[in-house]
Design a protein around this motif. Sequence first.
Motif, PDB file in Angstrom:
ATOM      1  N   PRO A 146       0.811  -1.228   0.000  1.00  0.00           N
ATOM      2  CA  PRO A 146       0.000   0.000   0.000  1.00  0.00           C
ATOM      3  C   PRO A 146       0.841   1.274   0.000  1.00  0.00           C
ATOM      4  CG  PRO A 146      -0.027  -1.017   2.163  1.00  0.00           C
ATOM      5  CD  PRO A 146       0.599  -2.007   1.228  1.00  0.00           C
ATOM      6  N   LEU A 147       2.090   1.205   0.483  1.00  0.00           N
ATOM      7  CA  LEU A 147       2.942   2.385   0.506  1.00  0.00           C
ATOM      8  C   LEU A 147       3.633   2.643  -0.827  1.00  0.00           C
ATOM      9  CD1 LEU A 147       4.571   2.008   4.055  1.00  0.00           C
ATOM     10  CD2 LEU A 147       2.746   3.568   3.344  1.00  0.00           C
ATOM     11  N   VAL A 149       6.094   0.932  -2.206  1.00  0.00           N
ATOM     12  CA  VAL A 149       7.523   0.617  -2.159  1.00  0.00           C
ATOM     13  C   VAL A 149       7.775  -0.671  -2.943  1.00  0.00           C
ATOM     14  CG1 VAL A 149       9.441   0.013  -0.622  1.00  0.00           C
ATOM     15  CG2 VAL A 149       7.810   1.789   0.051  1.00  0.00           C
ATOM     16  N   ASP A 150       8.901  -0.750  -3.642  1.00  0.00           N
ATOM     17  CA  ASP A 150       9.255  -1.966  -4.368  1.00  0.00           C
ATOM     18  C   ASP A 150       9.274  -3.158  -3.424  1.00  0.00           C
ATOM     19  OD1 ASP A 150       9.480  -0.675  -6.760  1.00  0.00           O
ATOM     20  OD2 ASP A 150      11.649  -0.377  -6.618  1.00  0.00           O
ATOM     21  N   ARG A 151       8.808  -4.301  -3.935  1.00  0.00           N
ATOM     22  CA  ARG A 151       8.646  -5.491  -3.093  1.00  0.00           C
ATOM     23  C   ARG A 151       9.850  -6.419  -3.187  1.00  0.00           C
ATOM     24  NH1 ARG A 151       3.517  -7.855  -5.727  1.00  0.00           N
ATOM     25  NH2 ARG A 151       4.249  -6.641  -7.496  1.00  0.00           N
ATOM     26  N   VAL A 152      10.284  -6.920  -2.049  1.00  0.00           N
ATOM     27  CA  VAL A 152      11.308  -7.960  -2.033  1.00  0.00           C
ATOM     28  C   VAL A 152      10.698  -9.291  -2.469  1.00  0.00           C
ATOM     29  CG1 VAL A 152      12.898  -9.293  -0.589  1.00  0.00           C
ATOM     30  CG2 VAL A 152      12.666  -6.821  -0.243  1.00  0.00           C
ATOM     31  N   LEU A 153       9.509  -9.594  -1.973  1.00  0.00           N
ATOM     32  CA  LEU A 153       8.806 -10.833  -2.293  1.00  0.00           C
ATOM     33  C   LEU A 153       7.648 -10.504  -3.230  1.00  0.00           C
ATOM     34  CD1 LEU A 153       8.584 -12.337   1.313  1.00  0.00           C
ATOM     35  CD2 LEU A 153      10.391 -12.666  -0.373  1.00  0.00           C
ATOM     36  N   GLY A 154       7.643 -11.122  -4.393  1.00  0.00           N
ATOM     37  CA  GLY A 154       6.584 -10.835  -5.350  1.00  0.00           C
ATOM     38  C   GLY A 154       5.206 -11.216  -4.858  1.00  0.00           C
ATOM     39  N   VAL A 155       5.120 -12.214  -3.963  1.00  0.00           N
ATOM     40  CA  VAL A 155       3.822 -12.719  -3.510  1.00  0.00           C
ATOM     41  C   VAL A 155       3.243 -11.917  -2.353  1.00  0.00           C
ATOM     42  CG1 VAL A 155       4.377 -15.060  -4.258  1.00  0.00           C
ATOM     43  CG2 VAL A 155       4.887 -14.353  -1.907  1.00  0.00           C
ATOM     44  N   CYS A 156       3.944 -10.868  -1.911  1.00  0.00           N
ATOM     45  CA  CYS A 156       3.501 -10.184  -0.697  1.00  0.00           C
ATOM     46  C   CYS A 156       2.174  -9.458  -0.887  1.00  0.00           C
ATOM     47  CB  CYS A 156       4.568  -9.219  -0.199  1.00  0.00           C
ATOM     48  SG  CYS A 156       4.724  -7.737  -1.211  1.00  0.00           S
ATOM     49  N   TRP A 157       1.757  -9.225  -2.127  1.00  0.00           N
ATOM     50  CA  TRP A 157       0.465  -8.557  -2.327  1.00  0.00           C
ATOM     51  C   TRP A 157      -0.676  -9.404  -1.767  1.00  0.00           C
ATOM     52  CZ3 TRP A 157      -3.586 -10.642  -5.043  1.00  0.00           C
ATOM     53  CH2 TRP A 157      -3.310 -11.726  -5.885  1.00  0.00           C
ATOM     54  N   THR A 158      -0.518 -10.722  -1.794  1.00  0.00           N
ATOM     55  CA  THR A 158      -1.563 -11.580  -1.235  1.00  0.00           C
ATOM     56  C   THR A 158      -1.591 -11.483   0.285  1.00  0.00           C
ATOM     57  OG1 THR A 158      -0.141 -13.546  -1.114  1.00  0.00           O
ATOM     58  CG2 THR A 158      -1.309 -13.172  -3.179  1.00  0.00           C
ATOM     59  N   LEU A 159      -0.433 -11.268   0.893  1.00  0.00           N
ATOM     60  CA  LEU A 159      -0.395 -11.098   2.342  1.00  0.00           C
ATOM     61  C   LEU A 159      -1.094  -9.803   2.747  1.00  0.00           C
ATOM     62  CD1 LEU A 159       3.252 -12.241   3.164  1.00  0.00           C
ATOM     63  CD2 LEU A 159       1.154 -13.589   3.147  1.00  0.00           C
TER      64      LEU A 159
END
Length: 369
Positions: A146-147, A149-159
């Motif tokens: 939501p902020l 920021v580039d994601r380290v883990l691609g799947v974090c959007w599901t979290l």
Amino acid sequence: MTVREVTETPRRPDRTAPRETRLRALDGLRLVAALMVAAYHYGGRGGDVTAAWGSSPKDQFPTLHQYFSYGCLGVQVFFVISGFVICMSGWGRPLKSFFASRASRLLPAYWAAVLLVTAVFALPVVAYKALSPSDVLVNLTMLQYPLGVDRVLGVCWTLWAEVRFYALFALCVVLPGASRRRVILFCAGWTLAAAIAHAAHQPLLDVVLMPEYAPFFIGGVGLYLVHRDRRDVYAWGIVGVSFLIGQHYAVRGLWNAGDPNAFAHRSSAGIVLVVALGFLAVAAIALGWLNWANWRWLTVAGALTYPFYLVHEHLGWVVIHALHIGLGLPSAETFALTVVSMLLLAWLLNRYVEKPLTPKLRSALAKAR
């Protein structure tokens, strides 16, 4: 999709209470959903994975890539499972205990995965770009999506979707105290509110109510009510409406027949079928039809699912490149060995991160004033 629980039998011994048993079939289904997502990330899409293989996965899997492209629907299956398990684990539990359980379950493996992927991507021999230290620190909060920021883990959007579901369920059900009536009102209210949010075209409502994912969480909650009483007409109504709305959003988001440049053309019937199978699988578990699948190794499979899900995508691409480009292994062997290596890494994370840290964090949060 992210919990590992046993069924909680209500204290009152009525005829609608589920039998006290571990739902090991649910553990197995969680791993199946994770493997579906892995198949999609390794062979069912283009983008960064093309660099790992050295060419498009279409060339590596001329026939299977079409089937792998449906693997992204494993996320929707995860959400149905999550709705079931969160309702089960939050029933009869105070808010503080619920928060401690969720935070201690998610965070240790997540922190370890963020640091591990960051460290691997920083190696000179790895072709993928590492994030800045500032972005990595934001990723540790689980609020990077939501902020912006580039994601380290691609799947974090599901979290991020899971966390919003936890918050809604905690405020509407756990805080006032779970009951059948309150859970039914929660499901009905969220379904209606999500439809209004879709019609209103208001970004804030979309963020809070998640119209495209809500039906899957709500369907899972309804299936837990079915688990408690298979004759509950309201519960079956919740499940039916959730499936009807959920398949619509799945088709709307994934059907790409009109795109000539699409990696693979999923059929609308195929999408509906996969969503239906996900609902049916959880329903079979809720009704006790899969109680015979009570093997101990399914518990291990369930324990590996969350860490596997976290690390499989980006680190899997590194392994694919090393095996296929570096060692020249054929595509099928590379695919299989990559999955096995990610499962082994998931076992290490579970053994040396989750098992020692999860109970300590849970205890600390539960005792904190």
